[in-house]
Write a protein that holds these residues in place. Structure first.
Motif, PDB file in Angstrom:
ATOM      1  N   PHE A   1       0.839  -1.200   0.000  1.00  0.00           N
ATOM      2  CA  PHE A   1       0.000   0.000   0.000  1.00  0.00           C
ATOM      3  C   PHE A   1       0.873   1.249   0.000  1.00  0.00           C
ATOM      4  O   PHE A   1       1.962   1.253   0.590  1.00  0.00           O
ATOM      5  CB  PHE A   1      -0.932  -0.011   1.216  1.00  0.00           C
ATOM      6  CG  PHE A   1      -1.882  -1.171   1.215  1.00  0.00           C
ATOM      7  CD1 PHE A   1      -2.842  -1.305   0.229  1.00  0.00           C
ATOM      8  CD2 PHE A   1      -1.806  -2.153   2.183  1.00  0.00           C
ATOM      9  CE1 PHE A   1      -3.715  -2.384   0.206  1.00  0.00           C
ATOM     10  CE2 PHE A   1      -2.670  -3.234   2.178  1.00  0.00           C
ATOM     11  CZ  PHE A   1      -3.625  -3.350   1.188  1.00  0.00           C
ATOM     12  N   PRO A   2       0.410   2.323  -0.657  1.00  0.00           N
ATOM     13  CA  PRO A   2       1.231   3.531  -0.787  1.00  0.00           C
ATOM     14  C   PRO A   2       1.666   4.136   0.554  1.00  0.00           C
ATOM     15  O   PRO A   2       2.754   4.684   0.653  1.00  0.00           O
ATOM     16  CB  PRO A   2       0.330   4.512  -1.541  1.00  0.00           C
ATOM     17  CG  PRO A   2      -0.678   3.671  -2.226  1.00  0.00           C
ATOM     18  CD  PRO A   2      -0.852   2.448  -1.375  1.00  0.00           C
ATOM     19  N   ASP A   3       0.826   4.013   1.600  1.00  0.00           N
ATOM     20  CA  ASP A   3       1.186   4.624   2.874  1.00  0.00           C
ATOM     21  C   ASP A   3       2.210   3.795   3.667  1.00  0.00           C
ATOM     22  O   ASP A   3       2.830   4.310   4.589  1.00  0.00           O
ATOM     23  CB  ASP A   3      -0.057   4.917   3.727  1.00  0.00           C
ATOM     24  CG  ASP A   3      -1.005   3.743   3.824  1.00  0.00           C
ATOM     25  OD1 ASP A   3      -0.884   2.794   3.032  1.00  0.00           O
ATOM     26  OD2 ASP A   3      -1.880   3.780   4.701  1.00  0.00           O
ATOM     27  N   VAL A   4       2.400   2.519   3.330  1.00  0.00           N
ATOM     28  CA  VAL A   4       3.440   1.667   3.919  1.00  0.00           C
ATOM     29  C   VAL A   4       4.070   0.797   2.833  1.00  0.00           C
ATOM     30  O   VAL A   4       3.908  -0.421   2.820  1.00  0.00           O
ATOM     31  CB  VAL A   4       2.895   0.790   5.074  1.00  0.00           C
ATOM     32  CG1 VAL A   4       2.865   1.494   6.385  1.00  0.00           C
ATOM     33  CG2 VAL A   4       1.567   0.180   4.731  1.00  0.00           C
ATOM     34  N   PRO A   5       4.792   1.405   1.883  1.00  0.00           N
ATOM     35  CA  PRO A   5       5.305   0.663   0.727  1.00  0.00           C
ATOM     36  C   PRO A   5       6.347  -0.398   1.072  1.00  0.00           C
ATOM     37  O   PRO A   5       6.567  -1.318   0.307  1.00  0.00           O
ATOM     38  CB  PRO A   5       5.904   1.754  -0.159  1.00  0.00           C
ATOM     39  CG  PRO A   5       6.208   2.871   0.766  1.00  0.00           C
ATOM     40  CD  PRO A   5       5.186   2.799   1.863  1.00  0.00           C
ATOM     41  N   GLN A   6       6.993  -0.286   2.220  1.00  0.00           N
ATOM     42  CA  GLN A   6       8.028  -1.248   2.593  1.00  0.00           C
ATOM     43  C   GLN A   6       7.453  -2.527   3.191  1.00  0.00           C
ATOM     44  O   GLN A   6       8.186  -3.462   3.451  1.00  0.00           O
ATOM     45  CB  GLN A   6       9.023  -0.607   3.579  1.00  0.00           C
ATOM     46  CG  GLN A   6       8.452  -0.309   4.953  1.00  0.00           C
ATOM     47  CD  GLN A   6       7.592   0.954   5.028  1.00  0.00           C
ATOM     48  OE1 GLN A   6       7.317   1.621   4.032  1.00  0.00           O
ATOM     49  NE2 GLN A   6       7.165   1.277   6.231  1.00  0.00           N
ATOM     50  N   GLN A   7       6.141  -2.604   3.387  1.00  0.00           N
ATOM     51  CA  GLN A   7       5.519  -3.779   3.985  1.00  0.00           C
ATOM     52  C   GLN A   7       4.493  -4.393   3.029  1.00  0.00           C
ATOM     53  O   GLN A   7       3.812  -3.671   2.309  1.00  0.00           O
ATOM     54  CB  GLN A   7       4.830  -3.404   5.302  1.00  0.00           C
ATOM     55  CG  GLN A   7       4.386  -4.606   6.086  1.00  0.00           C
ATOM     56  CD  GLN A   7       3.921  -4.234   7.487  1.00  0.00           C
ATOM     57  OE1 GLN A   7       3.959  -3.079   7.871  1.00  0.00           O
ATOM     58  NE2 GLN A   7       3.489  -5.220   8.236  1.00  0.00           N
ATOM     59  N   LEU A   8       4.406  -5.710   3.038  1.00  0.00           N
ATOM     60  CA  LEU A   8       3.434  -6.415   2.212  1.00  0.00           C
ATOM     61  C   LEU A   8       2.303  -6.948   3.085  1.00  0.00           C
ATOM     62  O   LEU A   8       2.517  -7.310   4.235  1.00  0.00           O
ATOM     63  CB  LEU A   8       4.103  -7.583   1.485  1.00  0.00           C
ATOM     64  CG  LEU A   8       5.188  -7.217   0.482  1.00  0.00           C
ATOM     65  CD1 LEU A   8       5.841  -8.477  -0.067  1.00  0.00           C
ATOM     66  CD2 LEU A   8       4.619  -6.381  -0.637  1.00  0.00           C
ATOM     67  N   PHE A   9       1.107  -7.004   2.495  1.00  0.00           N
ATOM     68  CA  PHE A   9      -0.067  -7.508   3.193  1.00  0.00           C
ATOM     69  C   PHE A   9      -0.742  -8.576   2.348  1.00  0.00           C
ATOM     70  O   PHE A   9      -0.658  -8.558   1.121  1.00  0.00           O
ATOM     71  CB  PHE A   9      -1.055  -6.372   3.471  1.00  0.00           C
ATOM     72  CG  PHE A   9      -0.517  -5.364   4.444  1.00  0.00           C
ATOM     73  CD1 PHE A   9      -0.712  -5.524   5.806  1.00  0.00           C
ATOM     74  CD2 PHE A   9       0.198  -4.264   3.999  1.00  0.00           C
ATOM     75  CE1 PHE A   9      -0.204  -4.613   6.707  1.00  0.00           C
ATOM     76  CE2 PHE A   9       0.709  -3.341   4.893  1.00  0.00           C
ATOM     77  CZ  PHE A   9       0.505  -3.513   6.257  1.00  0.00           C
ATOM     78  N   VAL A  10      -1.434  -9.493   3.022  1.00  0.00           N
ATOM     79  CA  VAL A  10      -2.137 -10.585   2.363  1.00  0.00           C
ATOM     80  C   VAL A  10      -3.631 -10.403   2.585  1.00  0.00           C
ATOM     81  O   VAL A  10      -4.073 -10.113   3.702  1.00  0.00           O
ATOM     82  CB  VAL A  10      -1.674 -11.950   2.926  1.00  0.00           C
ATOM     83  CG1 VAL A  10      -2.534 -13.087   2.406  1.00  0.00           C
ATOM     84  CG2 VAL A  10      -0.207 -12.187   2.590  1.00  0.00           C
TER      85      VAL A  10
END
Length: 133
Positions: A87-96
């Motif tokens: 997501f643009p607000d937390v680009p360094q993290q991935l979500f499922v």
């Protein structure tokens, strides 16, 4: 095996001639794990990796906006799918995405909730995620 590597765009239906600068778009990769090494089977045989491109005025995920279309376009089964987004607000993290079915007269609809990616899931998509950065 990479089945698709391209862009999906969410067009504004009320103004089909509007500028693409205001539309949301995602770099989408559809990955087929079923053709990988049989000695290391994956729990989910397919994955969708979606990374939002800059721009767009809508705050939405690809799964919520275009998930139904992508699943249909590639004849995917939601139960066999690992959907990963950044997501643009937390680009360094991935979500499922966690798809919870709701049954009704019109068929199955899914409620989507998000959780942080697990280490084994991140390892599975890492080669394709790094290539999209």
């Amino acid at each position: 095996m990479l089945r698709f590597d391209g862009t999906y765009t969410l067009a504004r239906k009320e103004d089909p001639g509007s500028s693409h600068a205001y539309a949301c778009s995602w770099n989408v990769k559809v990955i087929d794990f079923s053709s990988s090494d049989p000695s290391h089977p994956h729990i989910r045989p397919c994955a969708v990796l979606a990374v939002r491109q800059a721009g767009g005025i809508f705050k939405s995920s690809c799964a919520e906006s275009l998930g139904k279309r992508i699943v249909k376009d590639f004849d995917l089964k939601v139960d066999d799918l690992l959907w990963v987004e950044s997501f643009p607000d937390v680009p360094q993290q991935l979500f499922v995405a966690v798809f919870t079915p709701r049954y009704g007269d019109a068929g199955i609809h899914y409620t989507i909730t998000w959780r942080p990616i697990l280490e084994n899931e991140q390892n599975a998509v890492a080669p394709w995620f790094q290539a999209s950065e």
